[in-house]
Every structure is written in C-alpha cells, then in structure tokens.
Motif scaffolding. Sequence first.
Motif, PDB file in Angstrom:
ATOM      1  N   LEU C 163       0.826  -1.217   0.000  1.00  7.06           N
ATOM      2  CA  LEU C 163       0.000   0.000   0.000  1.00  7.06           C
ATOM      3  C   LEU C 163       0.857   1.263   0.000  1.00  7.06           C
ATOM      4  O   LEU C 163       0.564   2.224  -0.715  1.00  7.06           O
ATOM      5  N   PHE C 164       1.927   1.266   0.783  1.00  7.51           N
ATOM      6  CA  PHE C 164       2.803   2.438   0.815  1.00  7.51           C
ATOM      7  C   PHE C 164       3.418   2.689  -0.566  1.00  7.51           C
ATOM      8  O   PHE C 164       3.415   3.815  -1.070  1.00  7.51           O
ATOM      9  N   GLU C 165       3.918   1.624  -1.180  1.00  8.87           N
ATOM     10  CA  GLU C 165       4.602   1.781  -2.468  1.00  8.87           C
ATOM     11  C   GLU C 165       3.628   2.215  -3.567  1.00  8.87           C
ATOM     12  O   GLU C 165       3.939   3.081  -4.372  1.00  8.87           O
ATOM     13  N   SER C 166       2.451   1.596  -3.580  1.00 10.99           N
ATOM     14  CA  SER C 166       1.484   1.936  -4.627  1.00 10.99           C
ATOM     15  C   SER C 166       0.931   3.342  -4.412  1.00 10.99           C
ATOM     16  O   SER C 166       0.721   4.086  -5.374  1.00 10.99           O
ATOM     17  N   ALA C 167       0.699   3.716  -3.168  1.00 15.13           N
ATOM     18  CA  ALA C 167       0.216   5.067  -2.885  1.00 15.13           C
ATOM     19  C   ALA C 167       1.270   6.102  -3.296  1.00 15.13           C
ATOM     20  O   ALA C 167       0.945   7.150  -3.862  1.00 15.13           O
ATOM     21  N   THR C 168       2.538   5.785  -3.028  1.00 19.55           N
ATOM     22  CA  THR C 168       3.603   6.728  -3.401  1.00 19.55           C
ATOM     23  C   THR C 168       3.690   6.849  -4.919  1.00 19.55           C
ATOM     24  O   THR C 168       3.865   7.946  -5.463  1.00 19.55           O
ATOM     25  N   TRP C 169       3.576   5.713  -5.605  1.00 18.10           N
ATOM     26  CA  TRP C 169       3.604   5.738  -7.080  1.00 18.10           C
ATOM     27  C   TRP C 169       2.533   6.694  -7.627  1.00 18.10           C
ATOM     28  O   TRP C 169       2.789   7.566  -8.449  1.00 18.10           O
ATOM     29  N   ILE C 170       1.299   6.526  -7.133  1.00 19.29           N
ATOM     30  CA  ILE C 170       0.178   7.333  -7.635  1.00 19.29           C
ATOM     31  C   ILE C 170       0.327   8.801  -7.194  1.00 19.29           C
ATOM     32  O   ILE C 170       0.066   9.728  -7.964  1.00 19.29           O
ATOM     33  N   LEU C 171       0.769   9.010  -5.958  1.00 20.92           N
ATOM     34  CA  LEU C 171       0.987  10.386  -5.486  1.00 20.92           C
ATOM     35  C   LEU C 171       1.956  11.122  -6.403  1.00 20.92           C
ATOM     36  O   LEU C 171       1.757  12.289  -6.752  1.00 20.92           O
ATOM     37  N   LEU C 172       3.010  10.427  -6.812  1.00 21.41           N
ATOM     38  CA  LEU C 172       4.029  11.082  -7.642  1.00 21.41           C
ATOM     39  C   LEU C 172       3.505  11.335  -9.059  1.00 21.41           C
ATOM     40  O   LEU C 172       3.949  12.279  -9.723  1.00 21.41           O
ATOM     41  N   ASP C 173       2.550  10.524  -9.526  1.00 23.62           N
ATOM     42  CA  ASP C 173       1.838  10.883 -10.768  1.00 23.62           C
ATOM     43  C   ASP C 173       1.187  12.255 -10.612  1.00 23.62           C
ATOM     44  O   ASP C 173       1.210  13.083 -11.533  1.00 23.62           O
ATOM     45  N   GLY C 174       0.582  12.481  -9.434  1.00 25.33           N
ATOM     46  CA  GLY C 174      -0.037  13.774  -9.170  1.00 25.33           C
ATOM     47  C   GLY C 174       0.990  14.903  -9.150  1.00 25.33           C
ATOM     48  O   GLY C 174       0.741  16.002  -9.651  1.00 25.33           O
ATOM     49  N   PHE C 175       2.153  14.633  -8.571  1.00 25.22           N
ATOM     50  CA  PHE C 175       3.231  15.629  -8.573  1.00 25.22           C
ATOM     51  C   PHE C 175       3.591  16.035 -10.005  1.00 25.22           C
ATOM     52  O   PHE C 175       3.825  17.208 -10.288  1.00 25.22           O
ATOM     53  N   VAL C 176       3.660  15.048 -10.889  1.00 29.73           N
ATOM     54  CA  VAL C 176       4.048  15.337 -12.275  1.00 29.73           C
ATOM     55  C   VAL C 176       3.029  16.279 -12.925  1.00 29.73           C
ATOM     56  O   VAL C 176       3.393  17.273 -13.544  1.00 29.73           O
ATOM     57  N   ALA C 177       1.738  15.959 -12.740  1.00 31.20           N
ATOM     58  CA  ALA C 177       0.687  16.805 -13.325  1.00 31.20           C
ATOM     59  C   ALA C 177       0.816  18.236 -12.824  1.00 31.20           C
ATOM     60  O   ALA C 177       0.668  19.202 -13.582  1.00 31.20           O
ATOM     61  N   ASP C 178       1.091  18.385 -11.548  1.00 31.58           N
ATOM     62  CA  ASP C 178       1.194  19.723 -10.969  1.00 31.58           C
ATOM     63  C   ASP C 178       2.468  20.431 -11.424  1.00 31.58           C
ATOM     64  O   ASP C 178       2.453  21.617 -11.798  1.00 31.58           O
ATOM     65  N   LEU C 179       3.582  19.707 -11.418  1.00 31.34           N
ATOM     66  CA  LEU C 179       4.856  20.337 -11.808  1.00 31.34           C
ATOM     67  C   LEU C 179       4.873  20.732 -13.287  1.00 31.34           C
ATOM     68  O   LEU C 179       5.578  21.664 -13.671  1.00 31.34           O
ATOM     69  N   MET C 180       4.106  20.018 -14.129  1.00 33.39           N
ATOM     70  CA  MET C 180       4.003  20.414 -15.543  1.00 33.39           C
ATOM     71  C   MET C 180       3.558  21.874 -15.655  1.00 33.39           C
ATOM     72  O   MET C 180       4.120  22.661 -16.420  1.00 33.39           O
ATOM     73  N   VAL C 181       2.534  22.221 -14.874  1.00 32.51           N
ATOM     74  CA  VAL C 181       2.022  23.599 -14.917  1.00 32.51           C
ATOM     75  C   VAL C 181       3.033  24.559 -14.288  1.00 32.51           C
ATOM     76  O   VAL C 181       3.361  25.606 -14.845  1.00 32.51           O
ATOM     77  N   ARG C 182       3.550  24.196 -13.126  1.00 35.86           N
ATOM     78  CA  ARG C 182       4.491  25.083 -12.430  1.00 35.86           C
ATOM     79  C   ARG C 182       5.737  25.374 -13.271  1.00 35.86           C
ATOM     80  O   ARG C 182       6.333  26.448 -13.161  1.00 35.86           O
ATOM     81  N   THR C 183       6.164  24.393 -14.054  1.00 31.63           N
ATOM     82  CA  THR C 183       7.401  24.591 -14.823  1.00 31.63           C
ATOM     83  C   THR C 183       7.087  24.879 -16.289  1.00 31.63           C
ATOM     84  O   THR C 183       8.014  24.970 -17.107  1.00 31.63           O
ATOM     85  N   GLY C 184       5.804  25.004 -16.612  1.00 35.74           N
ATOM     86  CA  GLY C 184       5.436  25.389 -17.980  1.00 35.74           C
ATOM     87  C   GLY C 184       5.765  24.337 -19.033  1.00 35.74           C
ATOM     88  O   GLY C 184       6.069  24.661 -20.177  1.00 35.74           O
ATOM     89  N   GLN C 185       5.682  23.078 -18.659  1.00 35.00           N
ATOM     90  CA  GLN C 185       6.003  21.999 -19.593  1.00 35.00           C
ATOM     91  C   GLN C 185       4.738  21.379 -20.177  1.00 35.00           C
ATOM     92  O   GLN C 185       3.724  21.278 -19.490  1.00 35.00           O
ATOM     93  N   THR C 186       4.845  20.940 -21.426  1.00 32.64           N
ATOM     94  CA  THR C 186       3.750  20.219 -22.058  1.00 32.64           C
ATOM     95  C   THR C 186       4.181  18.782 -22.337  1.00 32.64           C
ATOM     96  O   THR C 186       5.366  18.462 -22.289  1.00 32.64           O
ATOM     97  N   GLU C 187       3.195  17.960 -22.663  1.00 31.96           N
ATOM     98  CA  GLU C 187       3.524  16.568 -22.993  1.00 31.96           C
ATOM     99  C   GLU C 187       4.474  16.512 -24.206  1.00 31.96           C
ATOM    100  O   GLU C 187       5.368  15.677 -24.270  1.00 31.96           O
ATOM    101  N   VAL C 188       4.265  17.403 -25.157  1.00 28.72           N
ATOM    102  CA  VAL C 188       5.122  17.416 -26.350  1.00 28.72           C
ATOM    103  C   VAL C 188       6.576  17.695 -25.975  1.00 28.72           C
ATOM    104  O   VAL C 188       7.501  17.013 -26.442  1.00 28.72           O
ATOM    105  N   ALA C 189       6.774  18.681 -25.115  1.00 23.39           N
ATOM    106  CA  ALA C 189       8.139  19.024 -24.691  1.00 23.39           C
ATOM    107  C   ALA C 189       8.765  17.865 -23.916  1.00 23.39           C
ATOM    108  O   ALA C 189       9.955  17.567 -24.056  1.00 23.39           O
TER     109      ALA C 189
END
Lengths: 198, 198, 198, 198
Positions: C163-189
């Motif tokens: 549970l810890f490992e899977s929760a961390t995996w999914i949490l970090l997916d959320g980090f990526v979505a948020d950091l994309m906006v904060r750092t101005g990155q797109t999927e293409v880039a």
Amino acid sequence: MEQATVRPGGMTMKGEIRLRRGVDHVLGQVKDILDDVDDERLEEALSALEHAQRVFLYGAGRSGLVARAFAIRLMHLGYQTFVIGETITAPVAKGDVVLLISGSGETYPVVMTAEIAKNIGATVVSITHNQKTGIAALSDIVLALPAKRPGPEQEQLAPLGTLFESATWILLDGFVADLMVRTGQTEVAMRKRHATLE
Amino acid sequence: MEQATVRPGGMTMKGEIRLRRGVDHVLGQVKDILDDVDDERLEEALSALEHAQRVFLYGAGRSGLVARAFAIRLMHLGYQTFVIGETITAPVAKGDVVLLISGSGETYPVVMTAEIAKNIGATVVSITHNQKTGIAALSDIVLALPAKRPGPEQEQLAPLGTLFESATWILLDGFVADLMVRTGQTEVAMRKRHATLE
Amino acid sequence: MEQATVRPGGMTMKGEIRLRRGVDHVLGQVKDILDDVDDERLEEALSALEHAQRVFLYGAGRSGLVARAFAIRLMHLGYQTFVIGETITAPVAKGDVVLLISGSGETYPVVMTAEIAKNIGATVVSITHNQKTGIAALSDIVLALPAKRPGPEQEQLAPLGTLFESATWILLDGFVADLMVRTGQTEVAMRKRHATLE
Amino acid sequence: MEQATVRPGGMTMKGEIRLRRGVDHVLGQVKDILDDVDDERLEEALSALEHAQRVFLYGAGRSGLVARAFAIRLMHLGYQTFVIGETITAPVAKGDVVLLISGSGETYPVVMTAEIAKNIGATVVSITHNQKTGIAALSDIVLALPAKRPGPEQEQLAPLGTLFESATWILLDGFVADLMVRTGQTEVAMRKRHATLE
C-alpha cells in the motif's frame, strides 16, 4: 606553451606517450601489487569459493563494477550468484560466501554488509588495501592489495582508486582460471550458461 | 605433469600456480594487445573525447561494466556523462560522443545504438575486435583490440571475452591519465567530484 | 475444500474474483491514504521541487523503483536528476532537493543518506509512514502516508509494503501533473526529452 | 478560469487542486482500464505463472521498473526470478515464463526479447496496449490495457505512458494477491524471503 611534435593525422607525440605511460604504469603496478598478495590467503579464498553453494558479491562505485564482472563469471561457472543491491537478491544464510571489495575498507554500506553477513554465519572474504581496514576486521579471509609507492606519478597516471580496482579486476581473472579447474568447467560449458537474452 | 605440494593451511602448490598463471597470462596478453593498437586511432579518440561536451557510453554484459567504470572517471573529470540503459539518460544529439564497447561488435543492442547515434550525427567511437565487426562499420573511430593467439591456453586461462574486456579496462585507465592533462584536471579536483552519497 | 465454478477456458470464478479483489483493495486504500496527506506539506514539497535546480532521489527495494520512475519524469520535465546508487551521480550540494522514499523510514542507507544530505544543507523531502520515523526526523518536509486499517485483509490482499509503495507511485503521478504547470512543460516538450536510446 | 486562493504557508488552492486532480484522474482511469481487461486472459496469465518454475521479466524505461517491482514480489513468493538486463540472469529455456511489459509493444529490445523467447519455447506473456502491437503478435497470452479517452485532459494530468504504467503496477498488485493463494504463501513467509542485505 607546451611543446609537442605534430605527426600525420594530427597526432602529437606527447598525447600518445602519455596514454601509453598510463597503461604501462598501471600494468607494472598491478603486477607488483598482485605478486605480493599472500599465497595462503589466496588459497583460502579459492577453497571457500570452490566449496560455496551460493556466492554474494558487493562493492560500491567502481569496486562494485569489478564485483559484478566477477559475478557474471561465477554464474558462467555454475554458481548461484547474487549481487547485493540489484533488484533480485536473496537473504544471506549460514554457509554462503560473501565477497566484499573496498580499497578503503570503510565505505559504509560495505562495512554494514560485512557486519550482517558475519552475524548470520556466512564466510566473509574481503579484498581491501590492508589488514587494518573496517571490513578486514569483520572478514574470515582478507586479501590485502596495498597500493605501491603512492606519490605524484600515481596521482597523475592512476588517480584515486585506479590501482586497487584494476589489480582486483586482474586478480579475479586469475580466480576464474583457477576455479575452472577446481569446479571442472570448460569454456564450452561456460558459454552455454551465457545469457541468451542480454 | 604438475606436482602438487601440500603446504601448511591446506594450500597446494598447484592451485597457487594456476591462479598466478591466469594472472600472468592476462597481464602479458593485455600488454601485447594494447601495444598493437594503432596510435593514430588512439589520438583521434582522445581528441574526440577532449572536445566533447557530453559523452554517452554503452556496452552489454561485462563490456558494459567496463564502460560504466570509465563513465565514472569521465564524471570525475567534469564531463556530462550518460550510461545508456541506466534510469536517467538523455537524448543523444549531434556533437555528442558515443563510446561503444563490444568485442564481437555484433551484440544487437550495441549495433542498434551505433546506428541511431550515427544517424543523429554523434561521433561514434567503438572499441571492438577488428575493423570488420558490425559496430566498426558504423563508427567514426574504431579502436581494434584483436585477441592474440587464441587456443587452448587462452580457453583455460582467459575464457570467453576475458582478454578483450581486461585490455579495454586497462586501455581506459590510460585514457584517464591522458585526459587529465588535456582537460587540466588533477586528482584533487577529481576527488571533489566523487559522489558524496554512494 | 475450496469450491470454484469452472468457466470456459479453464477460468475459475474464484481466481478471477481474488485478483480483482486485490486490485480493488489497493485502489480503495490508496485513495484513502492519499486523501489524508496534509495539503500544506504537499504544497511545500511541490514548491521545493518547483524551485530546485537539481533533484536527487533515493529509496531501497521497491521504494527505490518508485523513486526511479519519478526521476524519469523529472528528467522529462527538464530537471537535472540523479538517482543515488546508479553509476553516474554527483555530489549533493547546498540548495539541492533530496527526495527519500521509505515506508519504515528506518532502512539504513536511506537514513544515512538523509543525514549526509541534511549536513550538506540540501532540502530533504521524505515520503514515509509517519512523522516519527528515522528519516522524518532528518527531513525538512515530511509527507506522511500511513497504512490504513492493517489486518488480515491487508496481509492477504496487499502484503508487506504494497500500500505504501502503490500510494507513493500514484501520489508522484499527481506531482508530475502539478509540476508540468508550475514549470510550464507540455507533454510534447516532455516527449522530446525522452531518451532516444534506451 | 481557475481562481487561486492563497492560504497560510504559501499554499494556493489551485496548486493543491491540480495535484489532487492528477491523482484522481489516474486512479479513475486505472480502474476503468483494469475493469476492461479480459478475465479469461487474466486467468491464463495467472495459471501460467502459478505453474512456472522460473519467471523472466523485461521492460524498458518506466515499464521496466514496474517489471522489477513485480519481480521482487515473485521472489518473495518463492519463484526463481530473473530480470533481463540485470548483471545476473540465466539463459531462458523451454517451459520458462517470460513476462514483457511495453505499452507501444514496439520498443525494440522488448520485441527482440519476445522473438528469442518464443523461438526457445518459453511461454510469453505480454502486457501491452492492444492485440495489434509487435509483442502481442509474438505472445502466447496478451493482456491488453488500452488507454481510455486520450485527449487534452490525459495529456495534462497523465502525460506519456503514465496510465499504462500505473495500471500495470496496480494490476500486478492484484496478481500478487491471487498468486499468494495459488502458491500457498503468507505474508509471514514472504517477509522471510525479503533480502537481509539490501
């Protein structure tokens, strides 16, 4: 400022000589270092490996790469082999051989590994600079590979742990040659164990 | 033909001689192999590395471990260095140097890497047995390290790719000594780049 | 003793239900665990990553694999990223962000890494079970992911650190979505930074 | 369009929501993707693994990390497990199970691995986007995990292969729960196989 003799193809005498001086320095020092390794300790280490069911290997940084290169050959020789730190390993058990490689013998995870392995009752073999390092104190068999004549030449031609790492690499080539006879393996048999998928 | 003399500690003369015969065979053959490497090619490879911004390295199996050991030294020398196949790498770009190590020169992923790197416009340097291997044909600079005198002695004392891998390891030690001067690095500066956490 | 209904293709109702029960248990628990993570701590961690020049990641075992998966995304986002324990890393320096993942928070090399990083003056972010673990005490920012309702169901459907490992995996997916906006990155880039050679 | 409310500690409502939106998107999509996986194919894959002596796993990049995380659990379950590409592996043989993970199903080394494994007579199980990918054609059992509703939301909240990789991670958690019963393993027994040294 520097003087060099330009030769065809843009090669300078200077560059060429320097590379070859590095190679010759390392080959010469490796020979000196290995000539001094104690024969009885080598025999003990060979005997421990000869009778091992499973061999665990560990080292940090470049020493870890030397450990892995030997691990591949042990696998070719038919041993059940584990590199500590890879995805798949197994719990060390009494009777296993644990081979540790660390020049300083004080790299923390290597010392910790030595402690745990010793407590479990594994046979700990270490390759390290001398008998006084942290892992030496925790080892059943210590192969001491002291750096010879440290000084400016070594700093310029064999920086950091180069001599220890290269001497260990070549020493373990010798282990393979010896273990082939002890375990009745041929190059043909070893080739068959070579990974189909790599 | 060989006579085994049992000595204290269970050591036999035979075992000891065999390990030392392996070490001496490898050291002697490595010297012969490296003496024959073409000086102009070495100069070209050194010059390519000297002027590289980024260096990518790749090899499979034990050759890959040799590549990684050199990668660590390139990082110590201040290069941006990437080992293809590790978690973190980067896209190869025009102007990068890609160093490939493969004795047979036909290991599939290595050949594929050579193709991609060549198409991108990177400088491909390969260390391989000879000029006719698959990766040689795709390389800008080929360092040929032919195995000397294959035969029963080599099969028994240096099985499989041992001589190629050990010769490459020592050759790259020579590269480090030379690149230290070309890039103005000292052992002290290299030590500072050594990973704090490993 | 167990009863099962055989269906066409040899499938049993029993097997199918069990796998799906595992999947549903993990998805449900992961959602519960992540709902409870403190928003302010998440914001602090996102802000630390947003302004980081370099990010170092570390974890042991499966937590280490989760760390590496996030490291690849950070590289896609344009960060200089290092996975501690890989061949090529760099010395941690003041101002770097060091992200550590360990459920127990007591795994030795992770605690040691936290200590060294803290002493150097890096920002230490840890993902761990609670505020009382060894690495929590050494961290600037702690993301606590407590296991919910431990008991027989969890032992059977999500053994060990699942549970810890899977929760961390999914949490970090959320980090990526948020950091994309904060750092101005797109999927293409991000796709362009994807390794050409892997 | 979104309104950011600044809260104590510099947290903005927007940032917080974005991370949670990413998490919720991934959890929801993973559930949808896994609900649609064919039950008969899952049963076939579970049965193949249940009766396997040895399991080989492979994937590139983040898919490779998912493969390794499952490999660790298979080891905990008592399987002889090999991760292709690690230092120590073994030749694949007839009767082995080879599990391949690749969304596109066209990543070259994965396709090549599928080909070799199929020719040897191993049972090839692949997890991939659909039945038409390169590795699907070479597999005995295909678990198809199609991405749902690709579009701007997915690009922003789950870039690149995120949904495939996260769905595969969670699916394999379900495999573990099911294989525990099939192989008669408990969490206690699995914990004992956990590496002493890591």
